[in-house]
Design an enzyme around this catalytic site. Structure first.
Site, PDB file in Angstrom:
ATOM      1  N   TYR A 187       0.835  -1.206   0.000  1.00 39.19           N
ATOM      2  CA  TYR A 187       0.000   0.000   0.000  1.00 39.19           C
ATOM      3  C   TYR A 187       0.871   1.258   0.000  1.00 39.19           C
ATOM      4  O   TYR A 187       0.624   2.213  -0.712  1.00 39.19           O
ATOM      5  CB  TYR A 187      -0.908  -0.005   1.234  1.00 39.19           C
ATOM      6  CG  TYR A 187      -1.961   1.080   1.217  1.00 39.19           C
ATOM      7  CD1 TYR A 187      -3.255   0.796   0.792  1.00 39.19           C
ATOM      8  CD2 TYR A 187      -1.668   2.379   1.627  1.00 39.19           C
ATOM      9  CE1 TYR A 187      -4.230   1.782   0.778  1.00 39.19           C
ATOM     10  CE2 TYR A 187      -2.638   3.374   1.613  1.00 39.19           C
ATOM     11  CZ  TYR A 187      -3.920   3.062   1.179  1.00 39.19           C
ATOM     12  OH  TYR A 187      -4.878   4.048   1.168  1.00 39.19           O
ATOM     13  N   PHE A 239      -7.260  19.351 -24.882  1.00 39.33           N
ATOM     14  CA  PHE A 239      -7.945  18.079 -25.112  1.00 39.33           C
ATOM     15  C   PHE A 239      -9.314  18.096 -24.396  1.00 39.33           C
ATOM     16  O   PHE A 239      -9.508  18.854 -23.461  1.00 39.33           O
ATOM     17  CB  PHE A 239      -7.084  16.910 -24.619  1.00 39.33           C
ATOM     18  CG  PHE A 239      -7.715  15.579 -24.914  1.00 39.33           C
ATOM     19  CD1 PHE A 239      -7.895  15.167 -26.224  1.00 39.33           C
ATOM     20  CD2 PHE A 239      -8.167  14.763 -23.889  1.00 39.33           C
ATOM     21  CE1 PHE A 239      -8.523  13.955 -26.501  1.00 39.33           C
ATOM     22  CE2 PHE A 239      -8.791  13.555 -24.163  1.00 39.33           C
ATOM     23  CZ  PHE A 239      -8.965  13.150 -25.469  1.00 39.33           C
ATOM     24  N   ASP A 240     -10.245  17.261 -24.855  1.00 34.33           N
ATOM     25  CA  ASP A 240     -11.617  17.355 -24.319  1.00 34.33           C
ATOM     26  C   ASP A 240     -11.726  17.109 -22.820  1.00 34.33           C
ATOM     27  O   ASP A 240     -12.495  17.775 -22.136  1.00 34.33           O
ATOM     28  CB  ASP A 240     -12.614  16.502 -25.121  1.00 34.33           C
ATOM     29  CG  ASP A 240     -12.214  15.056 -25.276  1.00 34.33           C
ATOM     30  OD1 ASP A 240     -11.039  14.748 -25.008  1.00 34.33           O
ATOM     31  OD2 ASP A 240     -13.043  14.228 -25.683  1.00 34.33           O
ATOM     32  N   ASP A 278       0.549  19.141 -20.941  1.00 34.71           N
ATOM     33  CA  ASP A 278      -0.280  17.944 -21.063  1.00 34.71           C
ATOM     34  C   ASP A 278       0.514  17.032 -21.991  1.00 34.71           C
ATOM     35  O   ASP A 278       0.588  17.243 -23.191  1.00 34.71           O
ATOM     36  CB  ASP A 278      -1.641  18.337 -21.649  1.00 34.71           C
ATOM     37  CG  ASP A 278      -2.541  17.140 -21.901  1.00 34.71           C
ATOM     38  OD1 ASP A 278      -2.065  15.994 -21.741  1.00 34.71           O
ATOM     39  OD2 ASP A 278      -3.705  17.338 -22.279  1.00 34.71           O
ATOM     40  N   ALA A 285       0.751  13.621 -22.862  1.00 30.94           N
ATOM     41  CA  ALA A 285       0.417  12.260 -23.296  1.00 30.94           C
ATOM     42  C   ALA A 285       1.342  11.747 -24.410  1.00 30.94           C
ATOM     43  O   ALA A 285       1.787  10.606 -24.381  1.00 30.94           O
ATOM     44  CB  ALA A 285      -1.037  12.220 -23.760  1.00 30.94           C
ATOM     45  N   LYS A 343      -0.573   6.462 -23.583  1.00 38.03           N
ATOM     46  CA  LYS A 343      -0.060   6.784 -24.912  1.00 38.03           C
ATOM     47  C   LYS A 343       1.444   6.483 -24.949  1.00 38.03           C
ATOM     48  O   LYS A 343       1.834   5.344 -25.137  1.00 38.03           O
ATOM     49  CB  LYS A 343      -0.343   8.249 -25.252  1.00 38.03           C
ATOM     50  CG  LYS A 343      -1.791   8.520 -25.636  1.00 38.03           C
ATOM     51  CD  LYS A 343      -2.674   8.714 -24.442  1.00 38.03           C
ATOM     52  CE  LYS A 343      -4.022   9.287 -24.791  1.00 38.03           C
ATOM     53  NZ  LYS A 343      -4.911   9.359 -23.623  1.00 38.03           N
ATOM     54  N   HIS A 348     -20.229  13.317 -26.538  1.00 36.47           N
ATOM     55  CA  HIS A 348     -19.881  12.403 -27.639  1.00 36.47           C
ATOM     56  C   HIS A 348     -19.738  10.952 -27.204  1.00 36.47           C
ATOM     57  O   HIS A 348     -19.947  10.040 -27.983  1.00 36.47           O
ATOM     58  CB  HIS A 348     -18.610  12.877 -28.354  1.00 36.47           C
ATOM     59  CG  HIS A 348     -17.419  13.015 -27.451  1.00 36.47           C
ATOM     60  ND1 HIS A 348     -17.342  13.989 -26.487  1.00 36.47           N
ATOM     61  CD2 HIS A 348     -16.287  12.288 -27.348  1.00 36.47           C
ATOM     62  CE1 HIS A 348     -16.192  13.860 -25.843  1.00 36.47           C
ATOM     63  NE2 HIS A 348     -15.540  12.835 -26.340  1.00 36.47           N
TER      64      HIS A 348
HETATM   65  N1  F0G Z   1      -4.569  14.745 -22.734  1.00 34.12           N
HETATM   66  C1  F0G Z   1      -4.497  14.361 -24.019  1.00 34.12           C
HETATM   67  C2  F0G Z   1      -3.716  15.172 -24.993  1.00 34.12           C
HETATM   68  C3  F0G Z   1      -5.158  13.199 -24.433  1.00 34.12           C
HETATM   69  O1  F0G Z   1      -5.083  12.834 -25.700  1.00 34.12           O
HETATM   70  C4  F0G Z   1      -5.867  12.438 -23.464  1.00 34.12           C
HETATM   71  C5  F0G Z   1      -6.585  11.241 -23.864  1.00 34.12           C
HETATM   72  C6  F0G Z   1      -5.906  12.879 -22.144  1.00 34.12           C
HETATM   73  C7  F0G Z   1      -5.236  14.044 -21.816  1.00 34.12           C
HETATM   74  C8  F0G Z   1      -6.659  12.142 -21.082  1.00 34.12           C
HETATM   75  O2  F0G Z   1      -6.005  10.985 -20.758  1.00 34.12           O
HETATM   76  O3  F0G Z   1      -7.561   9.139 -21.417  1.00 34.12           O
HETATM   77  O4  F0G Z   1      -5.678   8.750 -19.839  1.00 34.12           O
HETATM   78  O5  F0G Z   1      -7.632  10.041 -19.130  1.00 34.12           O
HETATM   79  N2  F0G Z   1      -6.813  10.926 -25.039  1.00 34.12           N
HETATM   80  C9  F0G Z   1      -7.440   9.727 -25.545  1.00 34.12           C
HETATM   81  C10 F0G Z   1      -7.623   9.855 -27.021  1.00 34.12           C
HETATM   82  C11 F0G Z   1      -8.652   9.299 -24.830  1.00 34.12           C
HETATM   83  O6  F0G Z   1      -8.324   9.001 -27.587  1.00 34.12           O
HETATM   84  O7  F0G Z   1      -7.050  10.750 -27.639  1.00 34.12           O
HETATM   85  P1  F0G Z   1      -6.774   9.649 -20.261  1.00 34.12           P
END
Ligand code: F0G
Length: 446
Positions: free
Chosen positions: A60, A112-113, A203, A205, A246, A438
């Site tokens: 833990y 990102f969304d 950010d 990824a 990613k 979406h």
């Molecule tokens: N930031 C970026 C640039 C992303 O592309 C994603 C996720 C996230 C943050 C959020 O990360 O999914 O681990 O919570 N992108 C995926 C996509 C879902 O299909 O582009 P997560």
């Protein structure tokens, strides 16, 4: 991992997509032949990652797996402090809980969304400062993810300092088409933000793919190692959020990394509330081990070259078959300009979604809409937000498909483009959620 995929008939696909409410997220994976929905968590882990999993320490507190991940993050990014989280949006949730309050503004390059979702959920606003070139798919610019410094400075000038908790720079910029940010731009953003006393958060990824593009395209970096480039990139940030699904090539995981010890302490509290104790934060020990290994594999030049070249192979074939795509090609995906394919479908009928459905019907290929459905409604007026681009993203999982699969995808989409005039109408919304619609939207065919 090697997995079986099975082709299906057009009749079956018509039934399945209807049952799915014309939402590709609602399909079962067995109903998909080639799945280009996302590159997130869909990569194949290596022999080294699988063996690292066997050594996972599931304590833990203070697990050796935590320290392995900490060392890898320090080594690859240079950040001293880190918090594990279960994925990227969880990192956003934790960090933004510590930094963003109601009424704030958060400038960045096409957030990102989930990032935008976490900002707007806190009644703050995300302000897009991406360069204009990003919104014209036919213009060549080597770094279409770049932040427009004039737009950024305008935000700094028009808002009091205490209302700007951070600048978010997304590397590579997913929403703009997997487009990289140049080292020069990162440096300039950092200098400008520093002048106004605003921290910069990356950010991250797809940070390794971004580093690859810097090596390939930016003067002075052609002879540098990917890891050297990565270290310089992160030297222009005060912190980062990471979706490890990613570029760390794991199926699940994320983290926050920071320089500021005080902010780390503040964020730790939210990590414990939302994710778990600070030495596991929603991850199993075995997953932290795989992630640590993945950070090294994901930043190897040969791997990156193979991966990005496969995406470019798909892009090249699509172009050959007359499909209009965002150029230069992105690192993780090819973005098809749906407005150019289906200009006769009104934007109110969701052009990119219509194209995504047609591609599925044609060949069982699942892409994802990056257009009006994703852009969602304005949180205040509740009107649809029509984005500058209506895109269909074909996202390539890491180390999963061969170029033969890519050729199949390009052929299927080429066929759709050839018969585009037979596609007369799009879709209307039957059901939508109040935010991030979406994922769960249900549509009716007009
Ligand atoms: N930031 C970026 C640039 C992303 O592309 C994603 C996720 C996230 C943050 C959020 O990360 O999914 O681990 O919570 N992108 C995926 C996509 C879902 O299909 O582009 P997560």
């Amino acid at each position: 991992m090697v997995e079986t995929i099975k082709p299906s008939s057009r009749d079956e696909r018509e039934k399945w997509i209807r049952e799915a409410g014309y939402n590709l997220f609602n399909l079962r994976s067995e109903q998909v032949f080639i799945d280009l929905l996302t590159d997130s968590g869909t990569g194949a882990m290596s022999d080294k990652q699988w063996s690292a999993m066997m050594l996972g320490d599931e304590s833990y507190a203070g697990a050796s797996s935590y320290y392995k991940m900490k060392e890898a993050i320090k080594d690859v990014t240079g950040f001293d402090h880190f918090l594990p989280t279960h994925q990227g949006r969880a990192a956003e949730n934790v960090l933004f809980s510590a930094m963003i309050k109601e009424g704030d503004v958060v400038p960045g390059n096409a957030h990102f969304d989930t990032t935008k979702g976490h900002i707007e959920y806190r009644k703050a606003s995300a302000i897009d400062c991406t360069i204009n070139e990003a919104f014209d798919t036919s213009v060549y610019h080597p770094f279409k993810g770049n932040v427009d410094l004039n737009k950024l400075e305008t935000v700094f000038k028009e808002n009091p300092r205490e209302k700007i908790p951070m600048v978010v720079v997304t590397i590579t910029c997913n929403t703009a088409g997997g487009q990289p940010v140049s080292m020069e731009n990162m440096r300039e953003v950092k200098n400008l933000a520093q002048k106004y006393g605003v921290p910069v958060i990356f950010d991250s990824a797809r940070f390794a793919e971004n580093a690859y593009f810097i090596k390939e395209r930016e003067e002075g970096y052609e002879n540098k190692e990917i890891r050297e480039i990565v270290r310089e990139m992160f030297s222009y940030a005060d912190g980062m959020t990471m979706s490890s699904k990613k570029d760390a090539i794991v199926n699940m995981g994320g983290f926050i990394a920071l320089n500021d010890a005080e902010l780390f302490r503040k964020a730790s509290v939210f990590n414990i509330i939302f994710e778990g104790f600070i030495t596991y934060g929603g991850m199993s020990g075995r997953d932290m081990n795989a992630l640590a290994e993945g950070l090294y594999e994901g930043t190897e030049y040969d791997y990156l070259n193979t991966r990005v070249s496969q995406v470019a192979f798909l892009g090249g074939k699509l172009k050959e078959f007359g499909v209009p795509v965002q150029e230069p090609f992105g690192g993780h995906a090819i973005f098809v300009d749906a407005r150019k394919v289906l200009p006769h479908i009104p934007k109110e009928q969701f052009q990119a979604q219509t194209l995504a459905i047609e591609l599925y019907l044609e060949g069982g290929v699942r892409g994802v809409e990056i257009g009006t459905l994703l852009a969602d409604r304005d949180p205040v007026t509740r009107e649809n937000r029509y984005p500058a681009l209506e895109l269909l993203r074909l996202t390539v999982p890491r180390r999963v498909y061969t170029n033969n699969h890519m050729l199949y995808v390009a052929t299927a989409l080429g066929n759709v483009v050839e018969r585009r005039n037979e596609i007369k109408t799009g879709y209307t919304i039957e059901y939508e959620a109040p935010i991030m619609r979406h994922f769960t939207v249900k549509l009716n065919k007009i």
